[in-house]
Design a protein around this motif. Structure first.
Motif, short mmCIF file in Angstrom:
data_model
loop_
_atom_site.label_atom_id
_atom_site.label_comp_id
_atom_site.label_asym_id
_atom_site.label_seq_id
_atom_site.Cartn_x
_atom_site.Cartn_y
_atom_site.Cartn_z
N GLN A 21 4.70 48.12 18.39
CA GLN A 21 4.29 46.91 19.10
C GLN A 21 5.37 46.44 20.07
O GLN A 21 5.06 45.97 21.18
CB GLN A 21 3.97 45.81 18.09
N ARG A 24 5.28 48.65 23.15
CA ARG A 24 4.10 48.32 23.95
C ARG A 24 4.34 47.02 24.72
O ARG A 24 3.96 46.90 25.89
CB ARG A 24 2.87 48.19 23.04
N THR A 25 4.97 46.04 24.08
CA THR A 25 5.28 44.79 24.75
C THR A 25 6.19 45.02 25.95
O THR A 25 5.99 44.46 27.03
CB THR A 25 5.94 43.80 23.78
N LEU A 28 4.12 46.58 28.82
CA LEU A 28 3.24 45.62 29.47
C LEU A 28 4.04 44.59 30.28
O LEU A 28 3.61 44.16 31.35
CB LEU A 28 2.39 44.91 28.41
N LEU A 224 -9.57 36.48 19.49
CA LEU A 224 -8.19 36.87 19.21
C LEU A 224 -7.58 36.05 18.09
O LEU A 224 -6.72 36.54 17.34
CB LEU A 224 -7.35 36.71 20.48
N ALA A 307 -1.20 41.38 22.63
CA ALA A 307 -0.67 42.69 23.04
C ALA A 307 -1.75 43.58 23.63
O ALA A 307 -2.04 44.67 23.12
CB ALA A 307 0.01 43.38 21.85
N GLN A 308 -2.36 43.11 24.71
CA GLN A 308 -3.35 43.93 25.39
C GLN A 308 -3.20 43.73 26.90
O GLN A 308 -2.86 42.64 27.38
CB GLN A 308 -4.77 43.59 24.94
N GLU A 309 -3.43 44.79 27.64
CA GLU A 309 -3.14 44.78 29.07
C GLU A 309 -3.91 43.69 29.81
O GLU A 309 -3.40 43.08 30.76
CB GLU A 309 -3.46 46.15 29.66
N GLU A 310 -5.14 43.41 29.38
CA GLU A 310 -5.96 42.44 30.07
C GLU A 310 -5.28 41.08 30.15
O GLU A 310 -5.30 40.41 31.19
CB GLU A 310 -7.32 42.31 29.37
N ASP A 311 -4.65 40.66 29.04
CA ASP A 311 -4.01 39.35 29.03
C ASP A 311 -2.78 39.31 29.92
O ASP A 311 -2.51 38.32 30.61
CB ASP A 311 -3.66 38.97 27.60
#
Length: 333
Positions: A21, A24-25, A28, A224, A307-311
């Motif tokens: 995680q 990934r953070t 992003l 979420l 933790a998602q690209e959309e946000d």
């Protein structure tokens, strides 16, 4: 003055999940064009934050770490050496989030007997030693109630643009006095009327859920952060296990169901799903709220994002739109 935008490193007790995680953070955060990531410290943090800071700067040449630092865990000379190493090897600036406490249970486990105010006094001395070492080209000496060094030299010396930036978070008198004494960026908490406490702090910690419309944003937010009775119990226990002033204040706001401006959402905090209030809304609503913060003098944002690209992309686009506000622009370091 450019806005500096930091994301937050997620928390997880499981090593593999936490490391994945965190990576990934970082990815992003860089892709969104933000400044860097806040990396937490504490007994419950799975990986030493300076290890993650090195991983961040090694893999992401545009990011800077904002490392939470608590004097209970490390000597100021050690922190100065970490800062110097990152500056020398990676030509990157470090930021420090100066922390005075942890849970009461962890303080007991670490045999910590200082009071809340005494811990902030120690933080001030700690930071003065770190800054003195990082700013000096000659041996440095300091004598205080908690730290003393004599003719101590940091090698190699740091150029001015790579010396650490300082943050102090909290709503107590000790936090405000520490931020003022160190000329640090105070990191406050957003109130229901979008004021930032303590008054005069230039940074704010908040969450964002932004979509094209209000309806889309609230739909995503509730997916979420669903209702969670167990999380509410965990937050109650957490509040009883700390002397942090900000947490008690935020929970009282949640208990009293204080009605804030439209889009201000405290329920994820009360359910132990977030460490701060969230702003939820379509892009125009989010832009209006962010502009209000900038008009208060806020120029540092610490954002807790899913933790998602959309946000990340919705948030980055909203921040980029603020470039038209006089005196402010979204930037990388």
């Amino acid at each position: 003055m450019p806005i500096k935008v930091f994301t937050t490193c997620p928390r997880s007790a499981e090593l593999g999940a936490f490391h994945g995680q965190a990576k990934r953070t970082f990815e992003l955060t860089e892709h969104a064009g933000f400044t860097g990531t806040l990396i937490y410290t504490g007994n419950d943090v799975t990986v030493e934050p300076w290890f993650l800071a090195q991983e961040l700067v090694r893999a992401h040449p545009k990011l800077s770490p904002l490392v939470a630092v608590n004097p209970i865990y490390m000597h100021p000379f050690t922190v100065a050496r970490f800062i110097s190493a990152i500056a020398t090897l990676y030509h990157r600036r470090c930021y420090l989030n100066l922390v005075a406490g942890t849970s009461l249970r962890d303080l007991e486990a670490l045999d910590e007997e200082l009071s809340h105010d005494e811990r902030y006094q120690r933080v001030r001395e700690f930071a003065e030693v770190v800054v003195g070492l990082c700013a000096g080209t000659t041996p440095y000496s300091f004598g205080g109630d908690f730290y003393g060094v004599a003719n101590l030299l940091l090698r190699p010396p740091l150029p001015p643009h790579l010396r650490p930036g300082l943050f102090v978070a909290g709503q107590s008198t000790g936090a405000s006095e520490t931020a003022s004494r160190l000329r640090a960026c105070g990191l406050g908490m957003l109130q229901p009327d979008l004021a930032v406490l303590p008054t005069g702090f230039r940074g704010v910690h908040l969450g964002l859920i932004c979509r094209d419309t209000d309806e889309d944003a609230w739909r995503a937010a509730r997916e979420l952060y669903p209702a969670d009775a167990r999380g509410e119990r965990m937050q109650r226990f957490s509040a009883q296990n700390t002397d942090a002033v900000w947490k008690g204040r935020m929970l009282r706001l949640a208990d009293d169901k204080v009605k804030g401006v439209e889009g201000y959402w405290l329920e994820p905090f009360s359910r132990f799903q977030a460490d701060c209030p969230l702003l939820v809304g379509g892009r125009e609503r989010i832009l209006g709220m962010l502009r209000h913060l900038l008009e208060q003098g806020i120029d540092h944002l610490v954002l807790e994002l899913p933790a998602q690209e959309e946000d990340y992309m919705h948030t980055a686009r909203a921040l980029a739109s603020l470039s038209g506000v006089s005196g402010f622009q979204h930037t990388t370091p």
